[in-house]
Design a protein around this motif. Structure first.
Motif, PDB file in Angstrom:
ATOM      1  N   ILE A   1       4.385 -11.623  26.810  1.00 49.95           N
ATOM      2  CA  ILE A   1       3.613 -11.842  25.588  1.00 49.95           C
ATOM      3  C   ILE A   1       4.567 -12.127  24.431  1.00 49.95           C
ATOM      4  O   ILE A   1       5.566 -11.430  24.244  1.00 49.95           O
ATOM      5  CB  ILE A   1       2.745 -10.618  25.273  1.00 49.95           C
ATOM      6  N   TYR A   2       4.260 -13.142  23.658  1.00 49.60           N
ATOM      7  CA  TYR A   2       5.115 -13.617  22.571  1.00 49.60           C
ATOM      8  C   TYR A   2       4.354 -13.462  21.252  1.00 49.60           C
ATOM      9  O   TYR A   2       3.336 -14.099  21.036  1.00 49.60           O
ATOM     10  CB  TYR A   2       5.468 -15.072  22.865  1.00 49.60           C
ATOM     11  N   ILE A   3       4.861 -12.588  20.383  1.00 50.95           N
ATOM     12  CA  ILE A   3       4.241 -12.378  19.068  1.00 50.95           C
ATOM     13  C   ILE A   3       5.086 -13.072  18.004  1.00 50.95           C
ATOM     14  O   ILE A   3       6.250 -12.750  17.797  1.00 50.95           O
ATOM     15  CB  ILE A   3       4.089 -10.874  18.767  1.00 50.95           C
ATOM     16  N   TYR A   4       4.467 -14.030  17.353  1.00 47.66           N
ATOM     17  CA  TYR A   4       5.167 -14.946  16.446  1.00 47.66           C
ATOM     18  C   TYR A   4       4.854 -14.644  14.985  1.00 47.66           C
ATOM     19  O   TYR A   4       3.726 -14.292  14.635  1.00 47.66           O
ATOM     20  CB  TYR A   4       4.725 -16.373  16.780  1.00 47.66           C
ATOM     21  N   GLY A   5       5.872 -14.765  14.145  1.00 48.21           N
ATOM     22  CA  GLY A   5       5.678 -14.631  12.709  1.00 48.21           C
ATOM     23  C   GLY A   5       6.658 -15.531  11.973  1.00 48.21           C
ATOM     24  O   GLY A   5       7.782 -15.748  12.440  1.00 48.21           O
ATOM     25  N   ALA A   6       6.227 -16.078  10.851  1.00 42.43           N
ATOM     26  CA  ALA A   6       7.103 -16.929  10.046  1.00 42.43           C
ATOM     27  C   ALA A   6       6.693 -16.806   8.585  1.00 42.43           C
ATOM     28  O   ALA A   6       5.507 -16.618   8.278  1.00 42.43           O
ATOM     29  CB  ALA A   6       7.023 -18.382  10.503  1.00 42.43           C
ATOM     30  N   VAL A   7       7.661 -16.921   7.689  1.00 38.11           N
ATOM     31  CA  VAL A   7       7.378 -16.792   6.259  1.00 38.11           C
ATOM     32  C   VAL A   7       8.112 -17.874   5.471  1.00 38.11           C
ATOM     33  O   VAL A   7       9.125 -18.413   5.916  1.00 38.11           O
ATOM     34  CB  VAL A   7       7.813 -15.407   5.719  1.00 38.11           C
ATOM     35  N   ASP A   8       7.561 -18.164   4.301  1.00 39.40           N
ATOM     36  CA  ASP A   8       8.177 -19.113   3.383  1.00 39.40           C
ATOM     37  C   ASP A   8       7.634 -18.829   1.986  1.00 39.40           C
ATOM     38  O   ASP A   8       6.426 -18.923   1.762  1.00 39.40           O
ATOM     39  CB  ASP A   8       7.858 -20.551   3.801  1.00 39.40           C
ATOM     40  N   SER A   9       8.533 -18.436   1.077  1.00 39.46           N
ATOM     41  CA  SER A   9       8.127 -18.108  -0.289  1.00 39.46           C
ATOM     42  C   SER A   9       7.056 -17.006  -0.263  1.00 39.46           C
ATOM     43  O   SER A   9       7.305 -15.921   0.214  1.00 39.46           O
ATOM     44  CB  SER A   9       7.619 -19.358  -1.014  1.00 39.46           C
TER      45      SER A   9
END
Length: 351
Positions: free
Chosen positions: A155-163
């Motif tokens: 299982i792959y839990i993804y997160g990404a942020v920008d500003s």
């Protein structure tokens, strides 16, 4: 839901006391706490997203947390990487994370992997863990995680942020969507996402979402985020959940530069529409003839998406920007709204 053998898993008196507030929750209970105790989680990255995730997972009693990272702590990390302080500057993140997390919960086994995560070591590393949490900042790493998790059924839990914006999703869960259903495997693997400013509240918010979804999967809570992505705009206090389809609309890449302007302009014929997502100022300096300028910020409005759906039925939408990050953001938005499009990118700073 993970399926460990719980018969031999015992909770001590100290465990019952320490985790009493979560054991009494209907969605966790004694069995759920045993599942948490046996869970093996791999953190890819030890930065702003990872810090709140690791702290919460350690606090709730996760049995094993592996951390892979080769970076040292810098002063500029401290505004969002809340596990560290000024005394830790110039020290390896994984080593300090182990010390700090053991202060939160000495029973949690922290396993530092002090090296860079690559395609060469990814399979050997991932195979020992149940859930992989991605907090990386580049597409190459994410594509590698996606591939290996698929091969090993992880299982792959993804997160990404920008500003002030962020996104979070779960991939490869119960034969659900994968990362490449959101972004093409071949989009800018050499690009680093960590180029804009960031505030700790954003990483904390997205990281907390990743942590709670991890706990829900471990304990077997009904998963409502499967095949969906959460998109957050914290500056405007907006959070939406979008459906992602496994048979992803294909995005064609066309590398362009100044000598290809005529080819680009031909897109305005043959039922193809070029949408230039740069700012008004950039657009006025130079642009493709007959292209339409819709700045990035305008894509947040319902009218823009309605317009693109209308013209997308009869024309192929071609997105242009000289900033790949902005292009990818719009591409993701169009994909989740099922608007067929091509992504045009350039090797040059200007077209």
């Amino acid at each position: 839901m993970l399926n460990p053998i719980l018969y031999y898993v015992k909770l001590s008196k100290e465990n019952y006391l320490r985790y009493s507030k979560q054991i009494i929750l209907e969605n966790i209970g004694i069995e759920g706490q045993k599942r948490i105790k046996t869970a093996k989680i791999l953190m890819i990255g030890a930065g702003g997203l990872s810090c709140p995730i690791m702290m919460y997972l350690t606090g709730c009693g996760v049995g094993y947390i592996g951390i892979v990272d080769l970076d040292k702590i810098e002063v500029s990390n401290l505004n969002r990487q809340i596990l560290y302080n000024e005394e830790h500057v110039n020290k390896f993140k994984v080593q300090i994370a182990k010390i700090q997390l053991n202060k939160i919960n000495k029973d949690c086994k922290i396993i530092p992997h002090q090296y860079k995560f690559t395609s060469l070591n990814s399979k050997e590393l991932i195979k020992y863990y149940d859930i992989i949490i991605d907090t990386s900042d580049n597409f190459k790493t994410r594509n590698t995680i996606n591939q290996i998790c698929y091969e090993l059924s992880k299982i792959y839990i993804y997160g990404a942020v920008d500003s002030f914006c962020g996104q979070m999703s779960i991939f490869n869960y119960k034969d659900g969507i994968k990362y490449n259903n959101l972004y093409s495997k071949y989009i800018s693997e050499d690009k680093n996402c960590n180029t804009n400013g960031i505030i700790g509240v954003t990483t904390g918010y997205i990281g907390t979402l990743q942590a709670i979804e991890t706990i829900k999967i471990i304990t077997g809570c009904k998963q409502k985020l499967n095949n969906k992505i959460i998109l957050c705009d914290l500056i405007n206090t907006k959070t939406i959940t979008q459906k992602i389809y496994s048979h992803r609309i294909k995005i064609n890449k066309i590398l362009i530069n100044k000598q290809y302007i005529q080819k680009l302009e031909s897109y305005t014929k043959n039922k193809q529409v070029v949408i230039d997502i740069r700012s008004n100022e950039e657009f006025l300096k130079r642009h493709v003839k007959k292209s339409i300028n819709i700045p990035l910020k305008s894509f947040k409005t319902h009218k823009t998406l309605k317009f693109l759906r209308k013209y997308g039925n009869q024309n192929l939408i071609c997105i242009y920007c000289n900033n790949i990050k902005r292009s990818l953001l719009i591409s993701s938005l169009l994909t989740v709204n099922q608007i067929q499009h091509k992504l045009l990118k350039t090797n040059n700073k200007t077209i």
